[in-house]
Scaffold this motif. Structure first.
Motif, PDB file in Angstrom:
ATOM      1  N   TYR A  69       0.837  -1.201   0.000  1.00  0.00           N
ATOM      2  CA  TYR A  69       0.000   0.000   0.000  1.00  0.00           C
ATOM      3  C   TYR A  69       0.873   1.253   0.000  1.00  0.00           C
ATOM      4  O   TYR A  69       0.589   2.226  -0.705  1.00  0.00           O
ATOM      5  CB  TYR A  69      -0.912  -0.013   1.235  1.00  0.00           C
ATOM      6  CG  TYR A  69      -2.027   0.995   1.190  1.00  0.00           C
ATOM      7  CD1 TYR A  69      -3.270   0.662   0.680  1.00  0.00           C
ATOM      8  CD2 TYR A  69      -1.834   2.294   1.660  1.00  0.00           C
ATOM      9  CE1 TYR A  69      -4.314   1.590   0.646  1.00  0.00           C
ATOM     10  CE2 TYR A  69      -2.856   3.229   1.622  1.00  0.00           C
ATOM     11  CZ  TYR A  69      -4.100   2.865   1.122  1.00  0.00           C
ATOM     12  OH  TYR A  69      -5.112   3.794   1.063  1.00  0.00           O
ATOM     13  N   ARG A  70       1.959   1.197   0.749  1.00  0.00           N
ATOM     14  CA  ARG A  70       2.823   2.365   0.849  1.00  0.00           C
ATOM     15  C   ARG A  70       3.611   2.625  -0.439  1.00  0.00           C
ATOM     16  O   ARG A  70       4.059   3.745  -0.665  1.00  0.00           O
ATOM     17  CB  ARG A  70       3.765   2.231   2.047  1.00  0.00           C
ATOM     18  CG  ARG A  70       3.022   2.284   3.377  1.00  0.00           C
ATOM     19  CD  ARG A  70       3.967   2.275   4.563  1.00  0.00           C
ATOM     20  NE  ARG A  70       4.681   3.547   4.672  1.00  0.00           N
ATOM     21  CZ  ARG A  70       5.546   3.822   5.643  1.00  0.00           C
ATOM     22  NH1 ARG A  70       5.820   2.895   6.584  1.00  0.00           N
ATOM     23  NH2 ARG A  70       6.155   4.988   5.701  1.00  0.00           N
ATOM     24  N   VAL A  71       3.769   1.611  -1.264  1.00  0.00           N
ATOM     25  CA  VAL A  71       4.386   1.845  -2.573  1.00  0.00           C
ATOM     26  C   VAL A  71       3.558   2.852  -3.368  1.00  0.00           C
ATOM     27  O   VAL A  71       4.099   3.775  -3.997  1.00  0.00           O
ATOM     28  CB  VAL A  71       4.542   0.527  -3.350  1.00  0.00           C
ATOM     29  CG1 VAL A  71       4.958   0.798  -4.791  1.00  0.00           C
ATOM     30  CG2 VAL A  71       5.560  -0.386  -2.670  1.00  0.00           C
ATOM     31  N   ALA A  72       2.246   2.683  -3.329  1.00  0.00           N
ATOM     32  CA  ALA A  72       1.371   3.609  -4.050  1.00  0.00           C
ATOM     33  C   ALA A  72       1.435   5.009  -3.432  1.00  0.00           C
ATOM     34  O   ALA A  72       1.437   6.018  -4.156  1.00  0.00           O
ATOM     35  CB  ALA A  72      -0.072   3.094  -4.037  1.00  0.00           C
ATOM     36  N   GLU A  73       1.494   5.082  -2.108  1.00  0.00           N
ATOM     37  CA  GLU A  73       1.635   6.386  -1.460  1.00  0.00           C
ATOM     38  C   GLU A  73       2.929   7.065  -1.890  1.00  0.00           C
ATOM     39  O   GLU A  73       2.959   8.272  -2.163  1.00  0.00           O
ATOM     40  CB  GLU A  73       1.613   6.213   0.060  1.00  0.00           C
ATOM     41  CG  GLU A  73       0.274   5.761   0.622  1.00  0.00           C
ATOM     42  CD  GLU A  73       0.258   5.686   2.135  1.00  0.00           C
ATOM     43  OE1 GLU A  73      -0.807   5.900   2.731  1.00  0.00           O
ATOM     44  OE2 GLU A  73       1.336   5.414   2.732  1.00  0.00           O
ATOM     45  N   LEU A  74       3.995   6.289  -1.950  1.00  0.00           N
ATOM     46  CA  LEU A  74       5.290   6.841  -2.334  1.00  0.00           C
ATOM     47  C   LEU A  74       5.267   7.364  -3.763  1.00  0.00           C
ATOM     48  O   LEU A  74       5.832   8.426  -4.064  1.00  0.00           O
ATOM     49  CB  LEU A  74       6.366   5.769  -2.166  1.00  0.00           C
ATOM     50  CG  LEU A  74       7.791   6.134  -2.573  1.00  0.00           C
ATOM     51  CD1 LEU A  74       8.289   7.360  -1.831  1.00  0.00           C
ATOM     52  CD2 LEU A  74       8.725   4.946  -2.331  1.00  0.00           C
ATOM     53  N   ARG A  75       4.624   6.640  -4.649  1.00  0.00           N
ATOM     54  CA  ARG A  75       4.542   7.100  -6.034  1.00  0.00           C
ATOM     55  C   ARG A  75       3.799   8.427  -6.124  1.00  0.00           C
ATOM     56  O   ARG A  75       4.203   9.326  -6.873  1.00  0.00           O
ATOM     57  CB  ARG A  75       3.858   6.038  -6.888  1.00  0.00           C
ATOM     58  CG  ARG A  75       4.733   4.821  -7.158  1.00  0.00           C
ATOM     59  CD  ARG A  75       3.980   3.720  -7.866  1.00  0.00           C
ATOM     60  NE  ARG A  75       4.869   2.592  -8.180  1.00  0.00           N
ATOM     61  CZ  ARG A  75       4.453   1.377  -8.467  1.00  0.00           C
ATOM     62  NH1 ARG A  75       3.144   1.120  -8.521  1.00  0.00           N
ATOM     63  NH2 ARG A  75       5.323   0.415  -8.732  1.00  0.00           N
ATOM     64  N   SER A  76       2.730   8.561  -5.364  1.00  0.00           N
ATOM     65  CA  SER A  76       1.976   9.818  -5.369  1.00  0.00           C
ATOM     66  C   SER A  76       2.814  10.954  -4.792  1.00  0.00           C
ATOM     67  O   SER A  76       2.780  12.086  -5.298  1.00  0.00           O
ATOM     68  CB  SER A  76       0.683   9.659  -4.568  1.00  0.00           C
ATOM     69  OG  SER A  76      -0.186   8.731  -5.193  1.00  0.00           O
ATOM     70  N   ALA A  77       3.566  10.669  -3.735  1.00  0.00           N
ATOM     71  CA  ALA A  77       4.420  11.691  -3.136  1.00  0.00           C
ATOM     72  C   ALA A  77       5.511  12.130  -4.100  1.00  0.00           C
ATOM     73  O   ALA A  77       5.801  13.325  -4.240  1.00  0.00           O
ATOM     74  CB  ALA A  77       5.031  11.166  -1.840  1.00  0.00           C
ATOM     75  N   CYS A  78       6.125  11.170  -4.785  1.00  0.00           N
ATOM     76  CA  CYS A  78       7.166  11.509  -5.752  1.00  0.00           C
ATOM     77  C   CYS A  78       6.597  12.371  -6.874  1.00  0.00           C
ATOM     78  O   CYS A  78       7.247  13.326  -7.333  1.00  0.00           O
ATOM     79  CB  CYS A  78       7.800  10.240  -6.317  1.00  0.00           C
ATOM     80  SG  CYS A  78       8.952   9.416  -5.191  1.00  0.00           S
ATOM     81  N   ALA A  79       5.395  12.070  -7.310  1.00  0.00           N
ATOM     82  CA  ALA A  79       4.762  12.880  -8.346  1.00  0.00           C
ATOM     83  C   ALA A  79       4.546  14.306  -7.852  1.00  0.00           C
ATOM     84  O   ALA A  79       4.770  15.270  -8.594  1.00  0.00           O
ATOM     85  CB  ALA A  79       3.437  12.252  -8.770  1.00  0.00           C
ATOM     86  N   ALA A  80       4.128  14.454  -6.602  1.00  0.00           N
ATOM     87  CA  ALA A  80       3.907  15.786  -6.042  1.00  0.00           C
ATOM     88  C   ALA A  80       5.203  16.583  -5.965  1.00  0.00           C
ATOM     89  O   ALA A  80       5.201  17.808  -6.138  1.00  0.00           O
ATOM     90  CB  ALA A  80       3.285  15.671  -4.651  1.00  0.00           C
ATOM     91  N   LEU A  81       6.316  15.892  -5.726  1.00  0.00           N
ATOM     92  CA  LEU A  81       7.603  16.571  -5.575  1.00  0.00           C
ATOM     93  C   LEU A  81       8.350  16.744  -6.889  1.00  0.00           C
ATOM     94  O   LEU A  81       9.382  17.414  -6.925  1.00  0.00           O
ATOM     95  CB  LEU A  81       8.484  15.782  -4.599  1.00  0.00           C
ATOM     96  CG  LEU A  81       7.945  15.639  -3.175  1.00  0.00           C
ATOM     97  CD1 LEU A  81       8.863  14.758  -2.348  1.00  0.00           C
ATOM     98  CD2 LEU A  81       7.764  17.003  -2.518  1.00  0.00           C
ATOM     99  N   GLY A  82       7.862  16.141  -7.956  1.00  0.00           N
ATOM    100  CA  GLY A  82       8.515  16.258  -9.248  1.00  0.00           C
ATOM    101  C   GLY A  82       9.600  15.228  -9.500  1.00  0.00           C
ATOM    102  O   GLY A  82      10.426  15.394 -10.403  1.00  0.00           O
TER     103      GLY A  82
END
Length: 292
Positions: A69-82
Motif C-alpha cells: 500500500y505504501r508503494v502507491a503512497e510513495l509514487r503519489s508523493a514523488c509525483a507531487a515533488l517532481g
C-alpha cells in the motif's frame, strides 16, 4: 549548440514518507530547477503504525500488506515533488522495514538491519555509478532519531559514496533546533489544531551551530504538503484558512511546517554550501540556487 547534462542529486531514505518528511521541500525545489533528482528507498515501510482506522488490517501483525500500500503512497508523493527517478534498493521488496530498535521485527530474515551490509553497499554503489550524482543526501550517524533503518541507510551511503569518484558532496539531513522550537511555539496560536503540542525537547533536533546548509523551501511548501498528504497511512496534515499548517505522525504530536530544510555537510568542499547543495561546484548551467 553544446548540450550539457543537468546537475544530479541522489537521496537515500529508509522508508516511504522519509523523502517527504526530511527533504520534501529540497527535492521539489531542485526538481523544479531542472536538477536530475533520484530518490532511493531502502524498504517498503512494512512495520509502520497506521493512522486511518479503515486501513488497520494492513498492519504487519494482521494482513501484512502495508508495504504494498505504501508503494502507491510513495509514487503519489514523488509525483507531487517532481521526482521521475525513484528506485528501491536491491529492487522492490528486497529488504524489509526493521521496526524500531529492540523489537522482534529486527530479526526478520529480510529485515534491512539483518541484511548483509556489504551487499547493500554494493547495490547502492551500482545505482551511484549509473546516476553519477554530484551530491548525495542521507541521515547522520544517529539516523536523525535512532531508527535502525536510518542508521543503516547512513552507513551504506557513507561507504558507497566514498567509493564513487563522481560524488563531490555528501550531506546529512537534520532538523534545526531553533526553527523547530520557534515553529512549535507558533502552533500554540493556531485555533483548531487537532494535534497535541510537543513538550520541550520532545522533537528530534540538532543544535544550529552544527548546521552548514539551509535550503529555502518557501516556494515549494505546497508541494511538500501534497507529498505529506500522499502518505496518509503515516501522516496527518492539517491546514487552516489563514495559511497555518501542521502535521503529525501516529503519535499525534504536532510538528511545524518550517520555511527551510537543514543539512550538515559530511564530505566535500564547503565553499558555496550555505544556501545551496551544489554551490561552488561550477556545474554546467550555473548554480541552481534561485527558485523559479
Amino acid at each position: 549548440m553544446t548540450l550539457t547534462a543537468p546537475p544530479r542529486l541522489l537521496l537515500v531514505h529508509a522508508h516511504p514518507d522519509d523523502e517527504s518528511l526530511w527533504t520534501g521541500g529540497t527535492i521539489a525545489r531542485y526538481a523544479a530547477q531542472g536538477v536530475h533528482v533520484t530518490v532511493v528507498t531502502c524498504t517498503l515501510g512494512e512495520e509502520g503504525e497506521i493512522i486511518p482506522d479503515g486501513l488497520r488490517e494492513l498492519a504487519a501483525d494482521s494482513a501484512d500488506q502495508l508495504g504494498g500500500y505504501r508503494v502507491a503512497e510513495l509514487r503519489s508523493a514523488c509525483a507531487a515533488l517532481g521526482v521521475t527517478d525513484h528506485r528501491f534498493l536491491g529492487g522492490i521488496g528486497r529488504w524489509r522495514d526493521s521496526g524500531m530498535a529492540g523489537v522482534p521485527a529486527n530479526r526478520h530474515q529480510r529485515a534491512f538491519v539483518a541484511g548483509g551490509i556489504e551487499q547493500q553497499v554494493a547495490e547502492l554503489t551500482v545505482i551511484l555509478r549509473e546516476v553519477r550524482p554530484q551530491v548525495v543526501v542521507t541521515y547522520d550517524a544517529f539516523g536523525g532519531y535512532g531508527h535502525p533503518d536510518h542508521i543503516r541507510a547512513h552507513d551504506i551511503t557513507t561507504a558507497a559514496a566514498a567509493d564513487c569518484a563522481d560524488v563531490d558532496r555528501v550531506f546529512h539531513a537534520v532538523t534545526s533546533k531553533r526553527a523547530t522550537e520557534d515553529g512549535a511555539a507558533a502552533l500554540a496560536d493556531l485555533a483548531g489544531l487537532p494535534f497535541r503540542l510537543p513538550e520541550p525537547g520532545e522533537l528530534p533536533v540538532v543544535e544550529d551551530e552544527q548546521i552548514t546548509t539551509v535550503i529555502d523551501i518557501v516556494g515549494h511548501l505546497s508541494a511538500k504538503l501534497r507529498a505529506l498528504r500522499a502518505h496518509a497511512t503515516q501522516i496527518s496534515v492539517w491546514q487552516d484558512d489563514t495559511g497555518g499548517a501542521s502535521y503529525a505522525l501516529s503519535n499525534g504530536i504536532a510538528q511545524p511546517v518550517v520555511d527551510a530544510e537543514y543539512y550538515v555537510l559530511a564530505r566535500g568542499p564547503v565553499e558555496g554550501t550555505s544556501a545551496d547543495l551544489f554551490g561552488g561546484l561550477g556545474l554546467p548551467g550555473g548554480e541552481p540556487a534561485q527558485d523559479r
